[in-house]
Design a protein around this motif. Structure first.
Motif, PDB file in Angstrom:
ATOM      1  N   VAL A 133       0.950  -1.116  -0.132  1.00 48.77           N
ATOM      2  CA  VAL A 133      -0.055  -0.173   0.128  1.00 48.77           C
ATOM      3  C   VAL A 133       1.035   1.097  -0.197  1.00 48.77           C
ATOM      4  N   ARG A 134       2.002   1.295   0.941  1.00 52.11           N
ATOM      5  CA  ARG A 134       2.576   2.647   1.318  1.00 52.11           C
ATOM      6  C   ARG A 134       3.400   2.777  -0.154  1.00 52.11           C
TER       7      ARG A 134
ATOM      8  N   SER B  22       2.271   3.484  -3.445  1.00 54.89           N
ATOM      9  CA  SER B  22       1.788   4.878  -3.043  1.00 54.89           C
ATOM     10  C   SER B  22       3.228   6.322  -3.309  1.00 54.89           C
TER      11      SER B  22
ATOM     12  N   ARG C 135       0.993  11.231  -8.034  1.00 58.82           N
ATOM     13  CA  ARG C 135       0.316  11.356  -7.030  1.00 58.82           C
ATOM     14  C   ARG C 135      -0.414  12.925  -7.380  1.00 58.82           C
TER      15      ARG C 135
ATOM     16  N   ALA D 135      -5.072   1.028   2.983  1.00 54.97           N
ATOM     17  CA  ALA D 135      -5.171   1.686   1.884  1.00 54.97           C
ATOM     18  C   ALA D 135      -6.048   2.523   2.824  1.00 54.97           C
TER      19      ALA D 135
ATOM     20  N   SER E  96      -3.476   4.500   5.404  1.00 56.23           N
ATOM     21  CA  SER E  96      -2.308   5.506   4.790  1.00 56.23           C
ATOM     22  C   SER E  96      -3.462   5.801   4.511  1.00 56.23           C
ATOM     23  N   ALA E  97      -4.000   6.436   4.139  1.00 57.10           N
ATOM     24  CA  ALA E  97      -5.089   7.599   3.534  1.00 57.10           C
ATOM     25  C   ALA E  97      -5.418   8.095   4.313  1.00 57.10           C
TER      26      ALA E  97
ATOM     27  N   SER F 111      -2.579   9.511   6.026  1.00 58.15           N
ATOM     28  CA  SER F 111      -0.939  10.449   5.209  1.00 58.15           C
ATOM     29  C   SER F 111      -1.099  11.880   5.507  1.00 58.15           C
TER      30      SER F 111
ATOM     31  N   SER G 296      -2.977  14.126   3.875  1.00 55.49           N
ATOM     32  CA  SER G 296      -4.261  13.657   3.367  1.00 55.49           C
ATOM     33  C   SER G 296      -5.728  15.118   4.098  1.00 55.49           C
TER      34      SER G 296
ATOM     35  N   ALA H  15     -10.407   5.467   0.484  1.00 57.64           N
ATOM     36  CA  ALA H  15      -9.162   5.560   0.574  1.00 57.64           C
ATOM     37  C   ALA H  15      -8.704   6.703  -0.499  1.00 57.64           C
TER      38      ALA H  15
ATOM     39  N   SER I 233      -8.163   9.944  -1.145  1.00 59.21           N
ATOM     40  CA  SER I 233      -7.215  11.134  -0.267  1.00 59.21           C
ATOM     41  C   SER I 233      -7.139  12.231  -1.120  1.00 59.21           C
TER      42      SER I 233
ATOM     43  N   HIS J 202      -5.587   5.934  -2.014  1.00 63.53           N
ATOM     44  CA  HIS J 202      -4.184   4.355  -1.585  1.00 63.53           C
ATOM     45  C   HIS J 202      -4.570   3.105  -2.235  1.00 63.53           C
TER      46      HIS J 202
END
Length: 299
Positions: A145-146, A149, A157, A187, A190-191, A194, A197, A210, A212, A222
């Motif tokens: 996931v990371r 991204s 992004r 995800a 993560s979103a 972040s 976000s 997810a 963002s 994400h």
């Protein structure tokens, strides 16, 4: 790091990315095979970690040029030739991560994930380790996931071109990963965690919360990696199920003063009106006649 290419005009970034996606897709195909054994999962992890290390270098090359990953001077001539001849020496994974952390902060959870898979790979290569396939799948998915991204997508992004992580994954792996529940949950986390976000919404492509909204006025998911300029897509509250910012519509497409939208939570199609005076949005069922005046404007 192997940098083979029959075409000397291919850029260093593309060479590294091609190598990374080869390792990544081979590792994922093996790891998510229904009958994968513990021994095969070990090989898959080594392949996936190798891919992640290459993706880190890919981001650095794109952002700062080839010299950012080369130890010493960049050799003259095609880099794939220099690599085969042993004249190309690159910095290590840890040093690459430090350089990226100077540009983008890692959360504590991200640091643990990055080091955890690296330590497992090192243990598998140099010593031995008993692994649980399901645990390894979850750990690899959380890290990807990371990695997809921050390392693979990177600056893209903030460049909304309706692209997704499918440019890094083959069709089968893209579908497998984005429908794998631990990856989807990772995800969302993560979103939400972040620092980039400003708001987290539901993605209309993969259905995961997810998406963002980034300071660059771009949407980035994400989960599936979808990137979209905010001028191309907008969100509004759903007048049927009440989901806040749950309905999505095209702000550039008007029909008799209304936008055609759809709620990502209840699935209903809606008419959405954006008031040109106060900027507020309201959504209405498609089979109802909306009021002729904006209910949010002062009388």
């Amino acid at each position: 790091m192997s940098l083979k290419s029959p075409n000397p005009s291919v850029s260093p970034a593309k060479l590294v990315l091609s190598n990374a996606t080869d390792f990544l897709n081979a590792g994922l195909t093996l790891l998510f095979s229904p009958n994968v054994t513990s021994a095969e999962a070990k090989v898959a992890i080594i392949s996936i970690q190798t891919a992640i290390e290459l993706l880190v270098k890919y981001r650095l090359i794109r952002q700062f040029g080839l010299s950012s990953i080369v130890r010493g001077n960049v050799p003259e001539g095609p880099i794939e030739k220099a690599s085969r001849e042993g004249r190309l020496y690159t910095i290590g994974y840890s040093e690459c991560l430090k350089r990226i952390q100077e540009e983008e902060a890692f959360s504590e959870a991200e640091r643990k994930l990055v080091r955890g898979l690296q330590n497992l790979r090192n243990s598998l290569v140099h010593f031995t380790a008993d692994i649980d396939v399901l645990d390894v799948r979850r750990d690899a998915a959380s890290l990807l996931v990371r990695s997809l991204s921050m390392f693979a997508a990177g600056a893209e992004r903030d460049d909304g071109q309706f692209q997704t992580h499918s440019r890094f994954l083959n069709d089968m792996n893209f579908q497998t990963l984005t429908n794998y529940e631990p990856y989807r949950l990772g995800a969302v986390d993560s979103a939400r965690s972040s620092l980039d976000s400003d708001e987290v919404l539901r993605c209309w492509a993969c259905g995961v919360d997810a998406m963002s909204f980034r300071p660059s006025d771009n949407y980035f998911c994400h989960c599936c990696g979808l990137t979209v300029l905010t001028v191309a897509v907008a969100y509004a509250d759903c007048g049927l199920c009440g989901a806040q910012r749950g309905a999505v519509y095209d702000p550039l497409n008007l029909t008799d003063g209304f936008h055609h939208g759809r709620c990502l939570h209840c699935g209903k199609e809606l008419w959405i009106r954006s008031c040109p005076s106060c900027g507020s949005t309201r959504s209405f069922p498609m089979n109802e006649q909306p009021p002729g005046i904006c209910e949010d404007c002062p009388a």
